[in-house]
Enzyme design. Structure first.
Site, short mmCIF file in Angstrom:
data_model
loop_
_atom_site.label_atom_id
_atom_site.label_comp_id
_atom_site.label_asym_id
_atom_site.label_seq_id
_atom_site.Cartn_x
_atom_site.Cartn_y
_atom_site.Cartn_z
N LYS A 212 73.72 -66.84 -10.02
CA LYS A 212 72.92 -66.15 -9.74
C LYS A 212 72.88 -65.26 -11.37
O LYS A 212 72.78 -64.33 -11.51
CB LYS A 212 73.56 -65.41 -8.60
N GLY A 265 78.47 -57.96 -16.59
CA GLY A 265 77.36 -56.73 -16.08
C GLY A 265 78.25 -55.36 -16.13
O GLY A 265 78.72 -55.27 -16.69
N SER A 266 77.46 -54.37 -14.75
CA SER A 266 78.09 -53.54 -15.28
C SER A 266 78.86 -52.92 -14.79
O SER A 266 79.51 -54.50 -13.82
CB SER A 266 76.43 -52.76 -14.22
N THR A 267 79.94 -51.56 -14.72
CA THR A 267 80.73 -51.55 -14.69
C THR A 267 81.21 -50.98 -12.91
O THR A 267 82.07 -51.61 -11.87
CB THR A 267 81.53 -50.04 -14.89
N GLU A 268 79.93 -50.71 -11.82
CA GLU A 268 79.59 -50.20 -11.39
C GLU A 268 79.37 -51.37 -9.94
O GLU A 268 79.83 -51.34 -9.35
CB GLU A 268 78.24 -49.55 -11.12
N GLY A 270 80.69 -54.19 -11.11
CA GLY A 270 81.62 -54.65 -11.61
C GLY A 270 83.14 -54.28 -9.88
O GLY A 270 83.86 -54.98 -9.34
N GLU A 287 83.05 -59.18 -16.77
CA GLU A 287 82.91 -59.01 -18.27
C GLU A 287 82.15 -57.53 -17.76
O GLU A 287 80.92 -57.78 -17.61
CB GLU A 287 82.35 -59.26 -19.14
N CYS A 321 76.26 -54.90 -24.71
CA CYS A 321 77.49 -54.85 -24.06
C CYS A 321 78.27 -53.82 -25.26
O CYS A 321 79.14 -52.72 -24.97
CB CYS A 321 78.94 -55.52 -23.47
N GLU A 418 77.04 -44.75 -20.55
CA GLU A 418 76.96 -46.24 -21.08
C GLU A 418 75.30 -46.50 -20.44
O GLU A 418 74.72 -46.26 -19.77
CB GLU A 418 76.97 -47.51 -21.09
P1 NAD Z 1 73.98 -55.19 -13.40
O1 NAD Z 1 75.48 -55.16 -12.88
O2 NAD Z 1 73.14 -54.33 -12.92
O3 NAD Z 1 73.43 -56.79 -13.18
C1 NAD Z 1 74.43 -58.26 -13.54
C2 NAD Z 1 73.66 -58.82 -12.59
O4 NAD Z 1 75.14 -58.74 -10.57
C3 NAD Z 1 72.65 -59.15 -12.03
O5 NAD Z 1 72.50 -60.54 -11.75
C4 NAD Z 1 72.30 -58.39 -10.89
O6 NAD Z 1 71.43 -59.16 -9.56
C5 NAD Z 1 73.57 -58.88 -9.95
N1 NAD Z 1 74.40 -57.68 -9.29
C6 NAD Z 1 73.25 -56.28 -8.44
N2 NAD Z 1 74.36 -55.28 -7.97
C7 NAD Z 1 74.84 -56.71 -7.27
C8 NAD Z 1 75.56 -56.69 -5.93
N3 NAD Z 1 75.67 -55.65 -5.37
N4 NAD Z 1 76.62 -57.90 -6.07
C9 NAD Z 1 76.19 -58.98 -6.57
N5 NAD Z 1 75.30 -59.04 -7.82
C10 NAD Z 1 74.16 -57.71 -8.38
O7 NAD Z 1 74.12 -54.92 -14.54
P2 NAD Z 1 72.52 -55.26 -15.82
O8 NAD Z 1 72.25 -54.23 -15.48
O9 NAD Z 1 71.90 -56.44 -14.96
O10 NAD Z 1 73.02 -55.49 -17.10
C11 NAD Z 1 73.29 -54.34 -18.24
C12 NAD Z 1 75.37 -54.51 -18.37
O11 NAD Z 1 76.06 -55.12 -18.39
C13 NAD Z 1 75.56 -53.65 -19.06
O12 NAD Z 1 76.69 -52.74 -18.24
C14 NAD Z 1 76.29 -53.76 -20.44
O13 NAD Z 1 77.18 -53.60 -20.79
C15 NAD Z 1 77.11 -55.40 -19.31
N6 NAD Z 1 77.17 -56.70 -19.40
C16 NAD Z 1 78.55 -56.87 -20.78
C17 NAD Z 1 78.81 -58.25 -21.57
C18 NAD Z 1 80.39 -57.88 -21.59
O14 NAD Z 1 80.09 -59.65 -21.92
N7 NAD Z 1 81.13 -57.19 -21.39
C19 NAD Z 1 78.08 -58.11 -21.90
C20 NAD Z 1 76.17 -57.90 -21.42
C21 NAD Z 1 76.52 -57.16 -21.16
#
Ligand code: NAD
Length: 453
Positions: A212, A265-268, A270, A287, A321, A418
């Site tokens: 996804k 993605g985001s901690t929230e 996650g 991650e 990140c 962040e």
């Molecule tokens: P996000 O968490 O909003 O989205 C990430 C992914 O999750 C997207 O594909 C999104 O569509 C999906 N998503 C959103 N809500 C969801 C839900 N309820 N259920 C399932 N999937 C859902 O994050 P973002 O804003 O796209 O990305 C930025 C974040 O990613 C930052 O916090 C950044 O630090 C983090 N990040 C971490 C790493 C790492 O390796 N640690 C690398 C890159 C980015």
């Protein structure tokens, strides 16, 4: 005065729309209404709803992608399960999987220009970033994990059990097997490299994948699925369901037919993954976000340090990140470092990612730009001073000027949360132990930087 000048200059930031040079990228974009990829073919979503995918530099529409939902995830998981159980994939030797992984790396290399231009148009990043970091980084994932496919080994375990019958021996061993169907969910900051970081190890292990991609940046993932099939992967080994996180992503994370979720993605979000994994006790890799500190000691070589700390936050418009978003500088050299970083920030040239003169592109979307601008406003409200940048500009309001904040205190939102944009908080310190303590005073733990001789 100078700051006013920078803001005025960028307020007039005019962006000319630029077309890709590569004929293949133009052909891909000409399809306009893209399909998802399930079971080895491009398919429409069950729902007719579509999402626009925009070029963040201009706000122009690059095309549309299907707004997938639970029914599409069901189809994709069924295709991934069938592929997982099919002899074509299940019985394939590690050596054959290695060759396939290597050949997808070759295919990505052959399509380098096309993929880089698509990534730049869809995500906004300068073409040189796509060319030197993202697509080569994606290729490297396949080459690295090609080597792993033939080295998945178990162990033998010596046992000594007191009720073991005399003269008998127990032979205990572990055998590693693929987990099954992996759901991969990725963000928009480095789409193709983060996607390949998920896919390559899963395929090396013999798993199948439902991906996804982020709703703002799905184009290179869709192209990747086609290239994988052309390289000889059996249908259903990689499936791509496009759509919103709260619909397609949530359905994938909760699906009982998915054995593992690999999420970046985001901690929230996650934390939502943890909840979603409960149903069938899925394995999880998370991650997540960061608020990484950089510490500059008085003996640091400032000629190296100043561009170092500036790039740590301004590279990829701060959408990294591991961005060094909190900068702690020893008070003896604080003013010199501040002056250097401010000059560096003001000198960064904003523009369309396909313009070779561009040093920093827009952030991924208007929504993200507004979020970052909200953080800058909150910093000012809480007493921070903006000494470089601070403005939101460009035809679609998606450019954030490289921003430096001073007079910040540890409890401010700009220091604690962040921002995921080109916003640096600079803080002086007296004593290295204090600096380490404040650097570690954060719920995040992703990265840290130290500048010293
Ligand atoms: P996000 O968490 O909003 O989205 C990430 C992914 O999750 C997207 O594909 C999104 O569509 C999906 N998503 C959103 N809500 C969801 C839900 N309820 N259920 C399932 N999937 C859902 O994050 P973002 O804003 O796209 O990305 C930025 C974040 O990613 C930052 O916090 C950044 O630090 C983090 N990040 C971490 C790493 C790492 O390796 N640690 C690398 C890159 C980015």
């Amino acid at each position: 005065e100078e700051q006013g000048e920078t803001s005025r200059m960028n307020a007039q930031l005019a962006i000319t729309d630029l077309a890709p040079q590569s004929a293949a990228a133009r052909e891909f974009l000409a399809r306009r209404d893209h399909r998802m990829w399930i079971g080895g073919e491009g398919v429409q979503a069950v729902s007719v709803q579509r999402l626009e995918t925009l070029n963040p530099a201009t706000g122009s529409v690059l095309g549309t992608i299907p707004a997938g939902g639970a029914a599409d995830v069901d189809r994709a998981v069924a295709a991934a399960r069938a592929a997982f159980e099919s002899p074509a994939w299940r019985d394939m030797t590690g050596a054959k999987r290695a060759r396939l992984l290597w050949s997808i790396a070759d295919a990505l290399e052959a399509h380098m220009d096309e993929l880089c231009e698509l990534e730049t148009l869809d995500q906004g990043k300068p073409l040189w970033v796509a060319k030197y970091a993202e697509v080569p980084g994606a290729i490297d994932q396949f080459r690295y994990f090609a080597g792993e496919a033939t080295k998945i080994e178990g162990t033998t375990i010596p046992t000594s059990i007191n009720y073991q019958p005399a003269g008998k021996k127990i032979f205990a061993y572990t055998a590693k097997e693929p987990i099954g169907v992996v759901g991969a969910i990725v963000p928009w900051n480095s789409p193709i490299v983060l996607t390949c970081m998920k896919i390559a190890p899963a395929l090396a292990a013999g798993c199948t994948v439902v991906l996804k991609p982020a709703e703002d940046t799905s184009l290179t993932a869709l192209r990747l699925a086609e290239l994988l099939q052309e390289a000889g992967f059996p249908p259903g080994v990689l499936n791509v369901v496009t759509g919103l996180g709260e619909r397609a992503g949530a359905a994938l994370a909760a699906h009982p037919g998915v054995d593992k979720i690999a999420f970046t993605g985001s901690t929230e979000v996650g934390k939502l993954m943890l909840e979603a994994a409960r149903g069938n006790l899925k394995k999880l890799t998370l991650e997540l976000g960061g608020k990484s500190p950089a510490i500059v000691l008085p003996d640091a070589d400032l000629e190296l340090t100043i561009p170092g700390v500036a790039n740590a936050i301004f590279f990829n418009s701060g959408q990294v990140c591991v961005a060094g978003s909190r900068l702690y500088v020893h008070e003896k050299i604080f003013d010199r470092v501040l002056e250097g970083v401010v000059a560096y920030a003001r000198g960064i040239r904003l523009g369309h990612g396909l313009d070779p003169a561009t040093q920093m592109g827009p952030v991924v979307s208007r929504k993200q730009a507004d979020r970052i601008a909200g953080y800058i406003a909150s910093g000012k409200q809480e007493g921070a001073s903006v000494v470089a940048g601070g403005g939101q500009t460009g035809p679609a309001g998606t450019f954030i000027e490289p921003t430096v904040l001073v007079d910040v205190r540890p409890q401010m939102k700009v220091v604690r949360e962040e921002i995921f944009g080109p916003v640096l908080s600079m803080i002086p310190f007296k004593d290295i132990d204090d600096a380490i303590a404040i650097a570690n005073d954060t719920p995040y733990g992703l990265a840290a930087y130290l500048f010293t001789s």
